[in-house]
Write a protein that holds these residues in place. Structure first.
Motif, PDB file in Angstrom:
ATOM      1  N   ALA A 138      10.610  18.045  21.737  1.00 14.13           N
ATOM      2  CA  ALA A 138      10.842  17.324  20.480  1.00 14.13           C
ATOM      3  C   ALA A 138      10.947  18.285  19.303  1.00 14.13           C
TER       4      ALA A 138
ATOM      5  N   GLN B 154      14.287  20.135  19.653  1.00 10.65           N
ATOM      6  CA  GLN B 154      15.379  19.219  19.324  1.00 10.65           C
ATOM      7  C   GLN B 154      15.497  19.017  17.818  1.00 10.65           C
ATOM      8  N   ARG B 155      14.363  18.914  17.152  1.00 15.73           N
ATOM      9  CA  ARG B 155      14.383  18.724  15.704  1.00 15.73           C
ATOM     10  C   ARG B 155      15.036  19.927  15.022  1.00 15.73           C
TER      11      ARG B 155
ATOM     12  N   ASP C 227      18.639  14.586  18.986  1.00 17.21           N
ATOM     13  CA  ASP C 227      17.747  13.434  19.085  1.00 17.21           C
ATOM     14  C   ASP C 227      16.381  13.908  19.574  1.00 17.21           C
ATOM     15  N   ASP C 228      15.369  13.818  18.692  1.00 15.70           N
ATOM     16  CA  ASP C 228      14.066  14.430  18.994  1.00 15.70           C
ATOM     17  C   ASP C 228      13.102  13.451  19.671  1.00 15.70           C
ATOM     18  N   GLN C 229      13.533  12.889  20.771  1.00 18.54           N
ATOM     19  CA  GLN C 229      12.687  11.964  21.534  1.00 18.54           C
ATOM     20  C   GLN C 229      11.802  12.673  22.548  1.00 18.54           C
ATOM     21  N   GLY C 230      11.968  13.975  22.680  1.00 21.15           N
ATOM     22  CA  GLY C 230      11.138  14.715  23.617  1.00 21.15           C
ATOM     23  C   GLY C 230      11.531  14.519  25.074  1.00 21.15           C
ATOM     24  N   GLU C 231      12.757  14.106  25.307  1.00 20.96           N
ATOM     25  CA  GLU C 231      13.261  13.961  26.675  1.00 20.96           C
ATOM     26  C   GLU C 231      14.324  15.026  26.930  1.00 20.96           C
TER      27      GLU C 231
ATOM     28  N   THR D 298      20.300  18.833  25.099  1.00 20.86           N
ATOM     29  CA  THR D 298      19.158  19.722  24.878  1.00 20.86           C
ATOM     30  C   THR D 298      19.147  20.852  25.896  1.00 20.86           C
TER      31      THR D 298
ATOM     32  N   ARG E 269       7.128  17.688  26.727  1.00 22.52           N
ATOM     33  CA  ARG E 269       7.865  16.746  25.889  1.00 22.52           C
ATOM     34  C   ARG E 269       7.668  17.051  24.405  1.00 22.52           C
ATOM     35  N   GLY E 270       6.455  17.450  24.041  1.00 21.92           N
ATOM     36  CA  GLY E 270       6.211  17.823  22.645  1.00 21.92           C
ATOM     37  C   GLY E 270       6.995  19.046  22.231  1.00 21.92           C
TER      38      GLY E 270
END
Length: 328
Positions: free
Chosen positions: A82, A85-86, A91-95, A100, A78-79
């Motif tokens: 994120a 995604q960034r 959306d950098d929610q790590g999902e 993504t 997940r990290g």
């Protein structure tokens, strides 16, 4: 077999992985065809899935390391998501969402799993039949070598040894010429970085180019309340590959009983792993680890631990004077 570690924080991670590794569940058969052809529809919010395995390998290739590749959507995965995604302005929610997954698959058109033929160099050793648990006992060994070809191959391909076995049922890994299935994890060689940020809350090391662009991100183990990681800004002082570790009694590690200094030999199962990036905070640095599956889940004695392969990649990008900032 790799020795058990006495790091209590790693035990929940091992327990969480036990069920998924015992039964692939939604993943179905783990073959190059199912993993290479996985789509977002194959993703699962927990447990092992072919889509997560594919995404982890693609993240690793892109320099957003998920740690040891295991096919399970854990904290390190997940990290890594994120950070990716960034960089993609998602959306950098790590999902792992559809956007993504599409961005990840667009980064490479090469298969994520490939065939590899075990070489004589992979099986030649010398190997250590057992690595002691206590540091004082480690000091009696001439080299902290791999315990066997399986451990060597797992590190070579950035994969959890249990996943390597799942991908290759019945294989013993000790015969040259044996063909096995492994992740295709070759990374592009990155340029020098100007700044490293150690994000303590996220347990992640970020590497930035001179223009501020995020070049790479790695999961990390940091210090505990008893042995905290430093705060503030420092610089890289040295990079030592295959480091010999010298224990100083003033470190006062609880598990060390002797009051004398001693050296622990180099090797991938050394407490420092395969590389040491020393910084201007005395006795502190960023280094590898003998147990990559525990990175991000266990605590260190204050230094920053990465998987051996991530530490080696970072070491190739830094130089003396590179800024190292610890973010609380």
């Amino acid at each position: 077999m790799r020795r058990l570690r006495l790091v209590s924080l790693a035990l929940p991670l091992a327990a969480a992985l036990a069920a998924p590794f015992a039964s692939p569940g939604r993943a179905g058969p783990l073959t190059p065809e199912t993993v290479n052809g996985a789509t977002f529809a194959d993703a699962a919010p927990s447990g092992l899935s072919t889509a997560v395995l594919k995404a982890q390998i693609l993240l690793d290739r892109a320099g957003f390391s998920p740690g040891a590749i295991d096919g399970v959507p854990g904290r390190n995965f997940r990290g890594a998501l994120a950070m990716f995604q960034r960089g993609q302005e998602l959306d950098d929610q790590g999902e792992l969402d559809a956007a993504t997954f599409a961005a990840l698959t667009a980064t490479s058109d090469e298969p994520v799993l490939t065939a590899y033929e075990i070489t004589r160099a992979d099986t030649a050793g010398p190997f250590a039949p057992e690595i002691p648990e206590q540091l004082e006992d480690m000091a009696r060994l001439k080299r902290l070598a791999y315990t066997g070809p399986r451990e060597l191959l797992a590190e070579k391909f950035h994969i959890d040894p249990r996943m390597l076995v799942l991908l290759n049922p019945g294989v013993l890994f000790d015969q040259p010429g044996t063909r096995i299935v492994v992740p295709r994890v070759a990374r592009q060689t990155a340029a020098r970085v100007a700044r490293i940020a150690v994000d303590k809350q996220a347990r992640r090391v970020l590497a930035f180019a001179a223009d501020g662009h995020l070049v790479a991100a790695y999961p990390a183990s940091i210090g505990s309340d008893d042995k905290p990681t430093p705060s503030g800004t420092y610089t890289v002082r040295q990079v030592a590959r295959a480091p010999v570790w010298r224990y100083n009694p003033r470190f006062a590690f609880k598990e060390v009983k002797t009051a004398r200094a001693f050296n622990v030999a180099a090797g991938p199962n050394s407490p420092l792993g395969t590389v040491w990036i020393g910084i201007t905070a005395p006795s502190y640095g960023i280094h590898g680890t003998p147990v990559p599956e525990e990175v991000g889940a266990s605590a260190s004695h204050g230094c920053v631990r990465l998987t051996n392969w991530d530490a080696m990649a970072l070491a190739a990008m830094v130089q003396k004077g590179t800024t190292v900032e610890f973010v609380d």
